[in-house]
Scaffold this active site. Structure first.
Site, short mmCIF file in Angstrom:
data_model
loop_
_atom_site.label_atom_id
_atom_site.label_comp_id
_atom_site.label_asym_id
_atom_site.label_seq_id
_atom_site.Cartn_x
_atom_site.Cartn_y
_atom_site.Cartn_z
N ASP A 1 0.80 -1.22 0.00
CA ASP A 1 0.00 0.00 0.00
C ASP A 1 0.84 1.27 0.00
O ASP A 1 0.42 2.31 0.52
CB ASP A 1 -0.97 0.02 1.20
CG ASP A 1 -1.87 -1.19 1.20
OD1 ASP A 1 -2.21 -1.67 0.10
OD2 ASP A 1 -2.23 -1.66 2.30
N GLY B 1 1.53 3.02 -2.54
CA GLY B 1 1.06 3.96 -3.57
C GLY B 1 1.55 3.54 -4.95
O GLY B 1 1.69 4.36 -5.86
N LYS B 2 1.78 2.21 -5.12
CA LYS B 2 2.30 1.70 -6.38
C LYS B 2 1.38 2.02 -7.54
O LYS B 2 1.82 2.43 -8.62
CB LYS B 2 2.50 0.18 -6.28
CG LYS B 2 3.49 -0.22 -5.18
CD LYS B 2 3.54 -1.72 -4.99
CE LYS B 2 2.30 -2.33 -4.37
NZ LYS B 2 2.06 -1.95 -2.95
N GLY C 1 -4.55 -4.19 -3.82
CA GLY C 1 -5.56 -3.15 -4.09
C GLY C 1 -4.80 -1.90 -4.46
O GLY C 1 -4.16 -1.30 -3.61
N HIS C 2 -4.79 -1.55 -5.74
CA HIS C 2 -3.99 -0.42 -6.22
C HIS C 2 -4.93 0.71 -6.63
O HIS C 2 -5.76 0.55 -7.53
CB HIS C 2 -3.11 -0.86 -7.40
CG HIS C 2 -2.07 -1.88 -6.99
ND1 HIS C 2 -1.16 -2.43 -7.85
CD2 HIS C 2 -1.80 -2.43 -5.77
CE1 HIS C 2 -0.38 -3.27 -7.19
NE2 HIS C 2 -0.76 -3.30 -5.93
P1 GDP Z 1 -0.81 0.41 -3.55
O1 GDP Z 1 -1.40 -0.86 -3.10
O2 GDP Z 1 0.67 0.47 -3.32
O3 GDP Z 1 -1.16 0.78 -4.96
O4 GDP Z 1 -1.45 1.53 -2.60
P2 GDP Z 1 -3.01 1.66 -2.17
O5 GDP Z 1 -3.77 2.17 -3.32
O6 GDP Z 1 -3.48 0.42 -1.52
O7 GDP Z 1 -2.88 2.70 -1.00
C1 GDP Z 1 -2.37 3.98 -1.20
C2 GDP Z 1 -3.43 4.97 -0.76
O8 GDP Z 1 -2.84 6.25 -0.60
C3 GDP Z 1 -4.54 5.15 -1.76
O9 GDP Z 1 -5.72 5.46 -1.09
C4 GDP Z 1 -4.07 6.34 -2.58
O10 GDP Z 1 -5.15 7.05 -3.18
C5 GDP Z 1 -3.42 7.18 -1.53
N1 GDP Z 1 -2.28 8.01 -1.94
C6 GDP Z 1 -1.31 7.73 -2.87
N2 GDP Z 1 -0.39 8.71 -2.87
C7 GDP Z 1 -0.76 9.60 -1.95
C8 GDP Z 1 -0.19 10.81 -1.46
O11 GDP Z 1 0.88 11.26 -1.86
N3 GDP Z 1 -0.89 11.47 -0.46
C9 GDP Z 1 -2.06 11.00 0.04
N4 GDP Z 1 -2.65 11.70 1.01
N5 GDP Z 1 -2.62 9.87 -0.39
C10 GDP Z 1 -1.97 9.17 -1.36
P1 IMO Z 2 -0.94 -4.11 -2.28
O1 IMO Z 2 -0.50 -4.64 -3.61
C1 IMO Z 2 -1.00 -4.58 2.05
C2 IMO Z 2 -1.09 -8.66 3.62
C3 IMO Z 2 -2.36 -9.11 4.32
C4 IMO Z 2 -1.79 -10.12 5.28
C5 IMO Z 2 -0.65 -10.76 4.50
C6 IMO Z 2 -1.04 -12.06 3.81
O2 IMO Z 2 -2.23 -3.41 -2.31
O3 IMO Z 2 0.17 -3.34 -1.64
P2 IMO Z 2 -2.62 -12.72 1.77
O4 IMO Z 2 -3.96 -12.24 1.35
O5 IMO Z 2 -1.54 -12.46 0.76
O6 IMO Z 2 -2.63 -14.14 2.24
O7 IMO Z 2 -2.25 -11.85 3.08
O8 IMO Z 2 -0.28 -9.81 3.51
N1 IMO Z 2 -1.30 -8.14 2.25
C7 IMO Z 2 -1.23 -6.85 1.92
N2 IMO Z 2 -1.05 -5.76 2.69
N3 IMO Z 2 -1.12 -4.44 0.71
C8 IMO Z 2 -1.26 -5.53 -0.08
O9 IMO Z 2 -1.22 -5.45 -1.43
C9 IMO Z 2 -1.36 -6.80 0.52
N4 IMO Z 2 -1.55 -8.05 0.06
C10 IMO Z 2 -1.50 -8.86 1.13
O10 IMO Z 2 -2.99 -8.05 4.96
O11 IMO Z 2 -1.20 -9.45 6.37
MG MG Z 3 -2.90 -1.57 -1.82
#
Ligand code: GDP
Ligand code: IMO
Ligand code: MG
Length: 430
Positions: free
Chosen positions: A14, A16-17, A41-42
């Protein structure tokens, strides 16, 4: 010959990929996911719209770019088509620029039941899995029992499915797990399975290819490819905080096996980290904050899981973990996200090392959960102001520039991009 650049997470996911892959997509011909599945979840936000992708690469919003779901990814067809339908409802035609590997493995509905049964059997020791069937599907892959996408049009697919399903159900029954009460995306097992098979039929209409040959041929022609990581380095099955990890190699090495790319063809590696740390699910987290500061990060950063909605645990930036991740991935360039979330803090702590029995550890420890390990902190002055007026690196407030410089010096790499908000446009490129 061109190479495959890589973007991946350096923390616990998470980072911010999704946002950065979307920002980078205009520079590339192809975006490819190489591991993980719908546990990811991106989030991508632009023009006032928000999308969350789980299986589809984050380059899908650019029609000219091809998006490849590589062989190292595991796919739940039901979830894949939920994503596709969302994009179609937003006026897009994702089927046109989406390619799926014949060798990607399928998550079948009983993989999800097994995930739930295994987690519930663990009780307090549970991993905190997203319950998308990730562990059981990779277990079947490495146990040589899995079902691959290329099989779906072959005669005998349903028999293979039924065989695997009955093996799973036997385990589930033996565990005493009553799945009649367990819902999968709000549906009973039978209803989910029926939708899953509908999705398998729809999948036959997707472009299913031998993606390793395709990608290597594209590189031979000089096309550019960006590999999009899922999860993060501290969740890697070999190097993360085992057993509280996911079941794939989230590191750069995973790009080679997950796309069929030779190590010689790996290009620039971009490592993404948040200006602080988060983790969702169980497992050690040395810099976790259990106080008001943690709550302030959670609320300010909207730190709730993109896949499960669970609150994310929050804490200060962890430099030992960051250095370890940089080493494992061969990172060339850093991208720091969510600097804006630290705006309200008059002072900001950074973990500079781990201390055990009074001595600073010079090695990243085998057991991050060791109760004798304590983070050592340096306190920095916060910028304590909004970054809304910041439009370039040059306009970054002095205290944020100091924060960036300090991290750069500590890890020995440049931070080339600073993100100051969730929108595509809130991105400061150096
Ligand atoms: P990912 O799994 O690495 O793609 O990241 P997620 O989407 O799960 O989580 C990143 C969260 O941070 C999302 O809700 C984005 O909309 C938010 N986000 C990304 N970059 C920024 C930033 O620079 N500032 C803030 N406030 N939110 C951000
Ligand atoms: P993105 O790509 C954050 C965590 C789960 C749990 C552990 C194992 O959005 O960064 P799993 O479902 O793989 O068996 O869960 O890994 N986890 C993540 N945490 N971001 C993710 O993906 C994750 N995918 C799995 O919360 O602790
Ligand atoms: Mg994510």
């Amino acid at each position: 010959m061109t190479k495959v650049d890589v973007i991946l997470g350096l923390q616990w996911g998470d980072e911010g990929k999704g946002k950065i892959v979307d920002v980078f997509t205009p520079r590339y011909d192809i975006i490819a996911r190489f591991q993980g599945g719908p546990n990811a979840g991106h989030t991508i936000i632009f023009d006032g719209k928000k999308f969350v992708l789980h299986t589809i690469p984050s380059g899908i919003f650019h029609k000219e770019t091809l998006n490849v779901i590589g062989n190292g990814v595991i796919i739940d067809p039901f979830i894949l088509f939920k994503e596709i339908d969302n994009l179609v409802a937003a006026g897009m035609t994702p089927g046109d620029n989406l390619l799926v590997s014949t060798r990607a493995h399928l998550i079948i509905p009983t993989h999800r039941l097994l995930d739930a049964a295994l987690e519930s059997a663990k009780g307090n020791a549970k991993i905190g899995s997203t319950l998308k069937g990730i562990g059981p599907t990779y277990t079947d892959k490495y146990g040589r029992n899995g079902l691959r996408v290329g099989l779906i049009s072959e005669p005998g697919f349903t028999e293979r499915y039924n065989q695997l399903k009955s093996e799973h159900l036997e385990v589930i029954m033996n565990m005493g797990f009553d799945f009649s009460l367990h819902k999968l995306d709000g549906l009973s097992f039978e209803a989910y399975e029926a939708k899953w098979f509908e999705s398998i039929e729809r999948m036959k209409g997707l472009k299913i290819i031998d993606s390793e040959s395709f990608l290597n041929a594209c590189l031979d022609k000089g096309q550019t490819v960006l590999a999009e990581g899922a999860q993060g380095t501290m969740l890697d099955v070999d190097f993360g905080s085992y057993p509280f990890v996911t079941s794939s190699n989230t590191i750069t090495a995973g790009v080679c096996s997950g796309l069929g790319i030779s190590p010689h063809r790996v290009g620039k590696v971009y490592g993404i980290f948040k200006a602080y740390c988060t983790r969702v699910g169980s497992g050690p987290f040395p810099t976790e904050l259990h106080d008001d500061h943690g709550e302030k990060l959670r609320v300010g950063g909207n730190e709730f899981g993109s896949t499960t909605g669970r609150p994310r645990r929050c804490g200060w930036l962890d430099l030992p973990a960051l250095r370890y991740s940089i080493m494992l991935n061969g990172v060339d360039s850093l991208i720091m996200m969510k600097a804006d979330v630290l705006n309200p803090f008059p002072t900001i702590d950074i973990c500079t090392g781990y201390v055990k029995n009074g001595a600073l550890l010079d090695n990243f420890p085998f057991e991050l959960s060791d109760e004798n390990i304590h983070p050592a902190y340096k306190t920095m002055t916060g910028w304590h102001t909004s970054l809304d007026q910041c439009t370039s690196h040059a306009s970054i407030p002095g205290a944020l520039a100091d924060y960036i410089r300090y991290i750069e010096n500590e890890v020995g790499l440049p931070i080339d991009i600073v993100s100051i908000g969730p929108d595509r446009l809130q991105t400061l490129l150096r």
